[in-house]
Write a protein that holds these residues in place. Structure first.
Motif, PDB file in Angstrom:
ATOM      1  N   ALA A  33       0.778  -1.310   0.148  1.00  6.04           N
ATOM      2  CA  ALA A  33      -0.013   0.034  -0.029  1.00  6.04           C
ATOM      3  C   ALA A  33       0.782   1.305  -0.041  1.00  6.04           C
ATOM      4  O   ALA A  33       0.362   2.256  -0.821  1.00  6.04           O
ATOM      5  CB  ALA A  33      -0.939   0.100   1.277  1.00  6.04           C
ATOM      6  N   PHE A  34       1.943   1.275   0.869  1.00  4.58           N
ATOM      7  CA  PHE A  34       3.004   2.239   0.683  1.00  4.58           C
ATOM      8  C   PHE A  34       3.508   2.516  -0.436  1.00  4.58           C
ATOM      9  O   PHE A  34       3.325   3.834  -1.079  1.00  4.58           O
ATOM     10  CB  PHE A  34       3.834   2.266   1.979  1.00  4.58           C
ATOM     11  CG  PHE A  34       5.254   2.949   1.848  1.00  4.58           C
ATOM     12  CD1 PHE A  34       5.157   4.313   2.148  1.00  4.58           C
ATOM     13  CD2 PHE A  34       6.241   2.549   1.501  1.00  4.58           C
ATOM     14  CE1 PHE A  34       6.193   5.457   2.164  1.00  4.58           C
ATOM     15  CE2 PHE A  34       7.477   3.354   1.628  1.00  4.58           C
ATOM     16  CZ  PHE A  34       7.242   4.469   1.686  1.00  4.58           C
ATOM     17  N   ILE A  35       4.019   1.604  -1.182  1.00  2.74           N
ATOM     18  CA  ILE A  35       4.723   1.669  -2.414  1.00  2.74           C
ATOM     19  C   ILE A  35       3.693   2.150  -3.430  1.00  2.74           C
ATOM     20  O   ILE A  35       4.069   3.012  -4.275  1.00  2.74           O
ATOM     21  CB  ILE A  35       5.366   0.403  -2.934  1.00  2.74           C
ATOM     22  CG1 ILE A  35       6.451  -0.384  -2.022  1.00  2.74           C
ATOM     23  CG2 ILE A  35       5.876   0.392  -4.198  1.00  2.74           C
ATOM     24  CD1 ILE A  35       7.001  -1.536  -2.263  1.00  2.74           C
ATOM     25  N   LEU A  36       2.395   1.605  -3.324  1.00  2.00           N
ATOM     26  CA  LEU A  36       1.653   2.190  -4.271  1.00  2.00           C
ATOM     27  C   LEU A  36       1.098   3.592  -4.269  1.00  2.00           C
ATOM     28  O   LEU A  36       0.935   4.312  -5.403  1.00  2.00           O
ATOM     29  CB  LEU A  36       0.304   1.175  -4.267  1.00  2.00           C
ATOM     30  CG  LEU A  36      -0.751   1.312  -5.236  1.00  2.00           C
ATOM     31  CD1 LEU A  36      -0.533   1.239  -6.782  1.00  2.00           C
ATOM     32  CD2 LEU A  36      -2.033   0.426  -4.972  1.00  2.00           C
ATOM     33  N   CYS A  37       1.093   3.988  -2.880  1.00  2.00           N
ATOM     34  CA  CYS A  37       0.508   5.420  -2.824  1.00  2.00           C
ATOM     35  C   CYS A  37       1.520   6.400  -3.116  1.00  2.00           C
ATOM     36  O   CYS A  37       1.315   7.448  -3.634  1.00  2.00           O
ATOM     37  CB  CYS A  37       0.328   5.588  -1.349  1.00  2.00           C
ATOM     38  SG  CYS A  37      -1.088   4.722  -0.841  1.00  2.00           S
ATOM     39  N   VAL A  38       2.881   5.888  -2.934  1.00  2.00           N
ATOM     40  CA  VAL A  38       3.985   6.836  -3.445  1.00  2.00           C
ATOM     41  C   VAL A  38       4.296   6.877  -4.812  1.00  2.00           C
ATOM     42  O   VAL A  38       4.227   8.166  -5.311  1.00  2.00           O
ATOM     43  CB  VAL A  38       5.502   6.417  -2.720  1.00  2.00           C
ATOM     44  CG1 VAL A  38       6.462   7.044  -3.420  1.00  2.00           C
ATOM     45  CG2 VAL A  38       5.432   6.512  -1.254  1.00  2.00           C
TER      46      VAL A  38
END
Length: 252
Positions: A33-38
């Protein structure tokens, strides 16, 4: 191993879940989720996410901007954190039982302290997710500071317990590897947070180009090193399984 239950292999069950896979799935949710959001923020909201008070060029948005200021990033992050939270608290309980089984009884207070810090870490993560910096900065700041302090001290006490205060002096190769990964993740976490604080203060004082990007990049390493630390649970609980049957479930 943890509960006085019957042997799961000798009883009829509908589903058998390895705790190591459950742990890996749990920590993978916030990571992806973190990677996708960035990535979405850098593609869709690059200009506004990198806009700071001194109007200097930047390339990496902060974590707060990436997960809390825009849609669908905010929803993606919240879904990941809210959905994985119950499983994460369940795994905290399993880790508590694991620590109690291998750490000397004279260090019971340290075990309970470490687990309490882990609980606080996860509660403040929920708070960080619920109160974003753009919506409620005072509460977000309190949750952020508490999260950082609780997570770092939890890592430190866990590393110390497993390195110095185990009931038996010998350890398997997997246990040694798990402890080594924990120490590395801890040092990366502390180091990257130190750099993040330095770049943040320098940006606010001097307003140099790309310094805020270095702050954002340091933040990313803080998050990833924290996730890697928790991912070592895969090694610690490797031999544990959850058996679901018609009468309920057991953990062995």
């Amino acid at each position: 191993m943890y509960l006085p239950l019957h042997n799961g292999s000798e009883r009829k069950y509908i589903i058998k879940i390895p705790v190591k896979k459950l742990s890996l799935f749990t920590v993978s949710l916030p990571l992806f989720a973190f990677i996708l959001c960035v990535l979405i923020t850098m593609y869709k909201d690059f200009e506004s996410a990198n806009n700071t008070h001194c109007k200097v060029p930047n390339v990496f948005p902060s974590i707060s901007a990436s997960i809390g200021n825009y849609e669908p990033q905010r929803t993606i992050w919240r879904l990941a954190i809210y959905s994985h939270a119950p499983i994460r608290f369940f795994i905290i309980y399993l880790r508590w039982e694991y620590y109690r089984s291998i750490i000397s009884q004279s260090c019971a207070f340290v075990v309970n302290l470490a687990v309490s810090l882990n609980i606080i870490e996860n509660l403040t993560l929920l708070g960080l997710t619920h109160w974003t910096s753009s919506q409620n900065y005072p509460l977000h700041e309190i949750c952020f500071k508490t999260f950082i302090a609780a997570s770092m001290f939890y890592m430190f006490f866990t590393c110390m317990m497993l390195s110095k205060y185990k009931r038996r002096s010998t350890q398997t190769k997997l246990e040694a590897y798990s402890i080594k990964m924990k120490w590395r993740a801890f040092f990366f976490n502390v180091g990257s947070f130190t750099f993040a604080a330095y770049f943040f203060l320098r940006h606010n004082k001097l307003c140099e180009p790309y310094v805020y990007s270095m702050f954002g990049l340091s933040e990313y390493i803080v998050v990833i090193s924290n996730i890697i630390f928790h991912m070592t649970t895969v090694y610690d609980l490797k031999r544990l399984f959850i058996y679901f049957s018609r009468s309920g479930f057991v953990i062995e």
